[in-house]
Motif scaffolding. Structure first.
Motif, PDB file in Angstrom:
ATOM      1  N   ASN A 298       0.839  -1.195   0.000  1.00  0.00           N
ATOM      2  CA  ASN A 298       0.000   0.000   0.000  1.00  0.00           C
ATOM      3  C   ASN A 298       0.876   1.248   0.000  1.00  0.00           C
ATOM      4  O   ASN A 298       2.059   1.211   0.368  1.00  0.00           O
ATOM      5  N   GLU A 299       0.298   2.353  -0.439  1.00  0.00           N
ATOM      6  CA  GLU A 299       1.067   3.593  -0.611  1.00  0.00           C
ATOM      7  C   GLU A 299       1.637   4.099   0.706  1.00  0.00           C
ATOM      8  O   GLU A 299       2.744   4.631   0.747  1.00  0.00           O
ATOM      9  N   GLU A 305       7.049   4.191   5.397  1.00  0.00           N
ATOM     10  CA  GLU A 305       7.985   3.221   5.965  1.00  0.00           C
ATOM     11  C   GLU A 305       9.282   3.154   5.150  1.00  0.00           C
ATOM     12  O   GLU A 305      10.382   3.224   5.690  1.00  0.00           O
ATOM     13  N   LEU A 306       9.126   2.997   3.842  1.00  0.00           N
ATOM     14  CA  LEU A 306      10.305   2.871   2.989  1.00  0.00           C
ATOM     15  C   LEU A 306      10.840   4.230   2.541  1.00  0.00           C
ATOM     16  O   LEU A 306      12.003   4.349   2.139  1.00  0.00           O
ATOM     17  N   ASP A 310      10.639   7.212  -5.894  1.00  0.00           N
ATOM     18  CA  ASP A 310      10.840   6.843  -7.296  1.00  0.00           C
ATOM     19  C   ASP A 310       9.786   5.824  -7.738  1.00  0.00           C
ATOM     20  O   ASP A 310       9.079   5.228  -6.934  1.00  0.00           O
ATOM     21  N   ARG A 311       9.746   5.594  -9.034  1.00  0.00           N
ATOM     22  CA  ARG A 311       8.732   4.743  -9.638  1.00  0.00           C
ATOM     23  C   ARG A 311       8.910   3.276  -9.242  1.00  0.00           C
ATOM     24  O   ARG A 311      10.023   2.775  -9.140  1.00  0.00           O
ATOM     25  N   ILE A 312       7.795   2.620  -9.046  1.00  0.00           N
ATOM     26  CA  ILE A 312       7.785   1.186  -8.756  1.00  0.00           C
ATOM     27  C   ILE A 312       7.026   0.493  -9.880  1.00  0.00           C
ATOM     28  O   ILE A 312       5.907   0.878 -10.218  1.00  0.00           O
TER      29      ILE A 312
END
Length: 516
Positions: A298-299, A305-306, A310-312
């Motif tokens: 989830n976003e 958290e991370l 950048d794009r995933i």
């Protein structure tokens, strides 16, 4: 233009000045010959127009002199009683040639002790603006330049939206090569987006003494050597051959200095056979393939958290590719119960898309490659020439001809080459999202612009302007780029200093008013 051509051009300017002012020099009580001696004539002219002698230096500083010349024309006219708005207009619109008319046809008298105070609010405003532009341009060119981070190639160290002050004096300020340009803008005029300079004439450039040399792991701002794009983010094919100082500004980390042997093995940089140690503020990022048990991210987890912006890429229901993960990100992912595996993406396929485009290397497995050093000599063969061809032709301006196995430089057969300049190897910390030396090669020493030293503002690109308070990264404001440990914000000290200055200014004005 060559030094010889510039010398001739300089002599022509001196002749033009002499022919247009020698009578005015005489009317000011000087000798006619004093108008003909280079530099000395400018010092004498400053005395004639009742301006400080150090204005002479401003006449020889590129870009600044474009502002000073019209000022000198007008000041000369006013020193001989030509004070009307028409006189000022004619002096500027004729590029100073109106002084010729006054010199040969007008019976003027020199006003030795004329008032230097502006005669009205408009003149005072124009004078203040010109002074501010001269000061700001001098600082911008030789001391400190503002710079914005547009890409994520140095993510974690420098973020998209960071506004920097870049020191010109750390590595030595570089004199401009472009003689005619708008002050304090780069290659295009803001909003209008048209070219901000004339490609001709070009000045010989040199670098002033600096405080330090470029070292490994330094973050460096430099002119992109391969820049032929019309605008920074426009790669549509429209070509622009830009002067050295008008090439796009890039910011990367120096990982190789002159004389180094550099190699990349599975994404790790090795210099002279040893793995390059990281700066303690440096956080490398790589792409990773992540496999889950079928659950979806989830976003909130991704952004909070991370802290990934950048794009995933979603490959399937349980397979993702994250484009920029640090070691800390990877550790968090591996501790997530829904994650089954996290694998660094390493390119093991040989191809020729990286410099010098003749080797089966790639961005993760590269080299070894020699970083050229001034005064060092390398052997030249058909195999080694691709590494040094652009150095010989583009950066050190030699005539190169290749006929079969024969290599000629300036008409002479050459089996070796001695470098005239130092070169550097620049890379981004976001290793899979950085257009850097791996793709276009060496950065010449004369392309070095400066050293980022201070972040004065930082705006989060993921927060809309409607949330202005949240958009500002307050913890990054007025932090240093260099140094060890976690960055420390000096914003509160800046606020205190500004408040103290305004308080003192109010006190001073009130005291002055009371005394009157």
């Amino acid at each position: 233009m060559t030094l010889y051509q510039w010398f001739l051009f300089f002599l022509v300017i001196q002749i033009v000045h002499y022919l247009g002012t020698w009578k005015l020099y005489q009317k000011a009580g000087r000798q006619a010959w004093e108008a003909a001696i280079p530099v000395y004539n400018a010092v004498i002219l400053m005395k004639i127009i009742n301006r400080p002698w150090w204005w002479t230096f401003l006449l020889f500083i590129p870009i600044i002199n474009l502002i000073m010349f019209p000022v000198i024309w007008v000041e000369t006219l006013r020193s001989f009683g030509k004070n009307s708005q028409l006189d000022t207009f004619l002096g500027i619109i004729t590029l100073g040639l109106y002084v010729y008319y006054v010199n040969y046809t007008q019976d003027v008298q020199h006003i030795k002790d004329r008032s230097l105070h502006p005669k009205n609010a408009t003149a005072d405003f124009v004078s203040s603006i010109l002074f501010a532009i001269v000061v700001a341009t001098t600082v911008h060119t030789y001391v400190m330049q503002p710079f914005t981070i547009p890409t994520s190639s140095l993510e974690k160290s420098l973020l998209i939206g960071d506004f920097l002050f870049v020191s010109k004096f750390h590595y030595g300020a570089r004199t401009p090569t472009t003689a005619v340009a708008l002050p304090m803008v780069h290659d295009s005029i803001p909003f209008v987006k048209s070219k901000s300079y004339l490609s001709w004439p070009q000045l010989p450039s040199f670098r002033l003494p600096g405080l330090e040399n470029v070292e490994r792991n330094d973050i460096v701002v430099f002119n992109w050597p391969k820049d032929t794009v019309y605008k920074f983010f426009d790669r549509s094919g429209r070509r622009a051959d830009k002067p050295l100082d008008k090439k796009s500004n890039y910011v990367k980390r120096c990982v190789g200095i002159p004389g180094d042997s550099l190699q990349i093995i599975k994404g790790d940089v090795y210099v002279n056979g040893k793995m390059l140690p990281l700066h303690d503020r440096q956080r490398l990022q790589f792409s990773y393939d992540v496999e889950t048990d079928g659950s979806q991210f989830n976003e909130e987890y991704i952004f909070n958290e991370l802290q990934i912006t950048d794009r995933i890429r979603v490959n399937s229901q349980n397979s993702y590719t994250f484009s920029a993960l640090t070691d800390e990100n990877v550790a968090r992912l591996r501790n997530n119960p829904m994650v089954k595996s996290v694998t660094k993406v390493i390119d093991n396929q040989g191809n020729k898309y990286v410099f010098p485009h003749t080797k089966d290397w790639n961005a993760d497995n590269y080299g070894p490659i020699y970083i050229p050093q001034a005064g060092k000599t390398v052997a030249l063969t058909k195999e080694t020439l691709p590494f040094y061809k652009e150095i010989i032709t583009d950066y050190e301006k030699k005539n190169l001809q290749v006929n079969g196995d024969e290599i000629r430089i300036n008409g002479q057969v050459a089996n070796s080459y001695t470098f005239e300049m130092d070169y550097y190897w620049m890379m981004g910390d976001n290793r899979h999202n950085s257009e850097d030396s791996r793709y276009w090669g060496y950065v010449p020493a004369d392309h070095i612009v400066g050293k980022p030293v201070f972040i004065w503002m930082s705006l989060d690109q993921n927060v809309p302007w409607g949330k202005a308070i949240d958009k500002i990264r307050w913890e990054r404001m007025f932090t240093t780029v260099g140094g060890s440990g976690e960055p420390v914000s000096y914003f509160i000290y800046f606020v205190i200093a500004v408040a103290a200055w305004f308080g003192f200014d109010i006190y001073r004005k009130r005291k002055k008013k009371t005394e009157e």
